[in-house]
Motif scaffolding. Structure first.
Motif, PDB file in Angstrom:
ATOM      1  N   GLY A 104      10.162  88.097  17.602  1.00  0.00           N
ATOM      2  CA  GLY A 104       8.794  88.184  18.099  1.00  0.00           C
ATOM      3  C   GLY A 104       8.051  89.363  17.513  1.00  0.00           C
ATOM      4  N   VAL A 105       8.713  90.496  17.425  1.00  0.00           N
ATOM      5  CA  VAL A 105       8.093  91.672  16.807  1.00  0.00           C
ATOM      6  C   VAL A 105       7.656  91.348  15.384  1.00  0.00           C
ATOM      7  N   ARG A 106       8.510  90.659  14.651  1.00  0.00           N
ATOM      8  CA  ARG A 106       8.204  90.374  13.243  1.00  0.00           C
ATOM      9  C   ARG A 106       7.069  89.384  13.084  1.00  0.00           C
ATOM     10  N   ARG A 107       6.815  88.565  14.101  1.00  0.00           N
ATOM     11  CA  ARG A 107       5.645  87.687  14.018  1.00  0.00           C
ATOM     12  C   ARG A 107       4.362  88.508  14.033  1.00  0.00           C
ATOM     13  N   ILE A 108       4.454  89.724  14.570  1.00  0.00           N
ATOM     14  CA  ILE A 108       3.306  90.636  14.526  1.00  0.00           C
ATOM     15  C   ILE A 108       3.327  91.464  13.247  1.00  0.00           C
ATOM     16  N   THR A 109       4.450  92.147  12.975  1.00  0.00           N
ATOM     17  CA  THR A 109       4.481  93.075  11.840  1.00  0.00           C
ATOM     18  C   THR A 109       4.344  92.362  10.500  1.00  0.00           C
ATOM     19  N   GLN A 110       4.843  91.142  10.402  1.00  0.00           N
ATOM     20  CA  GLN A 110       4.764  90.416   9.135  1.00  0.00           C
ATOM     21  C   GLN A 110       3.593  89.437   9.093  1.00  0.00           C
ATOM     22  N   GLY A 111       2.796  89.447  10.146  1.00  0.00           N
ATOM     23  CA  GLY A 111       1.650  88.547  10.206  1.00  0.00           C
ATOM     24  C   GLY A 111       0.334  89.271   9.969  1.00  0.00           C
ATOM     25  N   ALA A 112      -0.754  88.570  10.265  1.00  0.00           N
ATOM     26  CA  ALA A 112      -2.089  89.105   9.992  1.00  0.00           C
ATOM     27  C   ALA A 112      -2.381  90.361  10.803  1.00  0.00           C
ATOM     28  N   LEU A 113      -1.927  90.412  12.059  1.00  0.00           N
ATOM     29  CA  LEU A 113      -2.207  91.580  12.898  1.00  0.00           C
ATOM     30  C   LEU A 113      -1.532  92.823  12.336  1.00  0.00           C
ATOM     31  N   GLY A 114      -0.283  92.709  11.949  1.00  0.00           N
ATOM     32  CA  GLY A 114       0.430  93.853  11.392  1.00  0.00           C
ATOM     33  C   GLY A 114      -0.197  94.349  10.107  1.00  0.00           C
ATOM     34  N   GLN A 115      -0.609  93.418   9.245  1.00  0.00           N
ATOM     35  CA  GLN A 115      -1.224  93.821   7.980  1.00  0.00           C
ATOM     36  C   GLN A 115      -2.576  94.489   8.211  1.00  0.00           C
ATOM     37  N   ARG A 116      -3.294  94.029   9.238  1.00  0.00           N
ATOM     38  CA  ARG A 116      -4.568  94.680   9.570  1.00  0.00           C
ATOM     39  C   ARG A 116      -4.332  96.101  10.067  1.00  0.00           C
ATOM     40  N   MET A 117      -3.265  96.296  10.835  1.00  0.00           N
ATOM     41  CA  MET A 117      -2.951  97.630  11.334  1.00  0.00           C
ATOM     42  C   MET A 117      -2.607  98.569  10.185  1.00  0.00           C
ATOM     43  N   LEU A 118      -1.819  98.084   9.225  1.00  0.00           N
ATOM     44  CA  LEU A 118      -1.487  98.923   8.069  1.00  0.00           C
ATOM     45  C   LEU A 118      -2.737  99.264   7.264  1.00  0.00           C
ATOM     46  N   ARG A 174      -0.128  88.990  21.956  1.00  0.00           N
ATOM     47  CA  ARG A 174       0.514  87.949  22.773  1.00  0.00           C
ATOM     48  C   ARG A 174       0.419  86.587  22.116  1.00  0.00           C
ATOM     49  N   ALA A 175      -0.716  86.317  21.496  1.00  0.00           N
ATOM     50  CA  ALA A 175      -0.881  85.035  20.805  1.00  0.00           C
ATOM     51  C   ALA A 175       0.126  84.911  19.666  1.00  0.00           C
ATOM     52  N   ALA A 176       0.333  86.001  18.935  1.00  0.00           N
ATOM     53  CA  ALA A 176       1.313  85.987  17.851  1.00  0.00           C
ATOM     54  C   ALA A 176       2.724  85.767  18.391  1.00  0.00           C
ATOM     55  N   LEU A 177       3.033  86.374  19.532  1.00  0.00           N
ATOM     56  CA  LEU A 177       4.358  86.212  20.118  1.00  0.00           C
ATOM     57  C   LEU A 177       4.608  84.783  20.591  1.00  0.00           C
ATOM     58  N   GLU A 178       3.541  84.097  20.993  1.00  0.00           N
ATOM     59  CA  GLU A 178       3.686  82.746  21.509  1.00  0.00           C
ATOM     60  C   GLU A 178       3.734  81.691  20.427  1.00  0.00           C
ATOM     61  N   ARG A 179       3.366  82.054  19.190  1.00  0.00           N
ATOM     62  CA  ARG A 179       3.394  81.084  18.096  1.00  0.00           C
ATOM     63  C   ARG A 179       4.811  80.678  17.767  1.00  0.00           C
ATOM     64  N   MET A 180       4.966  79.465  17.367  1.00  0.00           N
ATOM     65  CA  MET A 180       6.278  78.998  16.935  1.00  0.00           C
ATOM     66  C   MET A 180       6.694  79.751  15.688  1.00  0.00           C
ATOM     67  N   PRO A 181       7.958  80.172  15.579  1.00  0.00           N
ATOM     68  CA  PRO A 181       8.390  80.874  14.368  1.00  0.00           C
ATOM     69  C   PRO A 181       8.372  79.969  13.162  1.00  0.00           C
TER      70      PRO A 181
END
Length: 343
Positions: free
Chosen positions: A127-141, A336-343
């Motif tokens: 679940g963490v990686r759905r954030i860090t490797q997704g659009a939200l994580g890249q926006r944070m970086l 939360r939306a990222a965590l709920e997405r199917m991997p």
């Protein structure tokens, strides 16, 4: 005490020297574009942790792919800089790469990173990686550019557990406990919600503070607990699995832009592979550390029941509300939306 003062002064001198080097970073960067140069990679944990092993993999890849032209020197266990001054050292040009915990970014102007500190927010590392490797994580970086930093990626160290000289299984068990934390408003609020007193200390000072009774307990992934020898000064480890600990690997914009395009590509690709390696072994390293701890007679290990975790989770829900009010509910809703997405 005199040795501590001397140490602090020497570190301050190092920072000043780093500032002077930083002023010359442009000329160093021009040399770096075509000649040999060194990348100093500093971090605060042991070499046999996931972060330490990933740093060594990065070192090997860069030196191999550059034919030895680029040298990576690693400074583990806060040998150069600690929790409180490493980001400043990077900004001054006294070091080229850091891997601070995600908590560090809140206090330098990026409070959205504090969502990674939320207790009982992430169901698992996937679940963490759905954030860090997704659009939200890249926006944070990408937002790190506002402080002249360049984010090279995220690194896992798994989930944290509580330790003390008593089991910490119920909210009442935390009453009056002085718990070491890293500097994080979210983690401080978490400890207060559980009835404990948060005490902010550098990671490098934690074991000594536990041994001296300055603090009663702390929270850590098991690999950090084991490699720092905390089992020698803590009688009980409670497998609360309450929070995530991760890192962002960063460099300074000044150093990054001084590199040639080909060197930037080389470093970024090597770091990407090193982070994938580190993330792959993070769970394994924690499992190995737990297996080793089970053979150590001095520390009792306490699994929690689902009901016990549920009561701890309920006790810290106010921390989620407080963070949403501070950084805006949109950040948490997107996470939360990222965590709920199917991997």
């Amino acid at each position: 005490m005199p040795s501590r003062i001397a140490h602090a002064l020497s570190r301050r001198h190092a920072l000043l020297a780093g500032a002077a080097l930083g002023l010359a970073a442009g000329s160093r960067g021009l040399r770096a574009a075509s000649g040999a140069f060194t990348i100093r990679f500093a971090h605060v944990v042991a070499e046999d942790t996931p972060k330490g092993l990933a740093a060594r993999r990065f070192q090997a890849l860069v030196q191999e792919r550059s034919g030895g032209r680029i040298t990576v020197t690693i400074y583990p266990e806060a040998q150069l800089y600690g929790d409180h001054d490493e980001v400043q050292a990077l900004q001054l040009g006294a070091v080229e790469i850091l891997a601070p915990s995600l908590s560090k970014f809140g206090r330098i102007g990026f409070p959205e990173f504090e969502l990674f500190d939320l207790p009982y927010f992430f169901p698992d590392v996937a679940g963490v990686r759905r954030i860090t490797q997704g659009a939200l994580g890249q926006r944070m970086l990408a937002r790190l550019e506002r402080q002249r930093l360049v984010g090279l990626g995220f690194m896992d160290n798994g989930f944290k557990h509580m330790s003390a000289n008593r089991p910490l299984l119920e909210v009442a068990d935390f009453a009056g406990q002085r718990m070491r934390i890293q500097a994080s408003r979210v983690i401080a609020a978490q400890m207060r919600a559980l009835g404990a007193q948060p005490v902010t200390l550098a990671f490098s000072e934690t074991r000594r503070a536990l041994a001296a009774g300055v603090v009663d307990g702390t929270e850590n992934p098991i690999s950090n607990f084991w490699t720092q020898g905390m089992q020698e000064v803590q009688t009980d480890l409670s497998l609360t699995e309450h929070g995530y600990l991760g890192y962002a690997v960063v460099t300074s914009q000044r150093f990054w832009l001084a590199l040639s395009a080909s060197d930037r590509a080389l470093v970024r690709d090597a770091m990407g592979q090193a982070l994938a390696f580190g993330n792959q072994i993070a769970d394994t390293q924690n499992e190995k550390a737990l297996a080793a701890l089970r053979t150590y007679a001095g520390t009792r290990i306490h699994p929690l029941t689902p009901a016990q975790k549920g009561r701890l989770r309920a006790a810290v829900q106010s921390v989620h509300t407080g963070l949403a009010q501070r950084i805006g509910a949109d950040w948490l809703e997107e996470a939360r939306a990222a965590l709920e997405r199917m991997p």
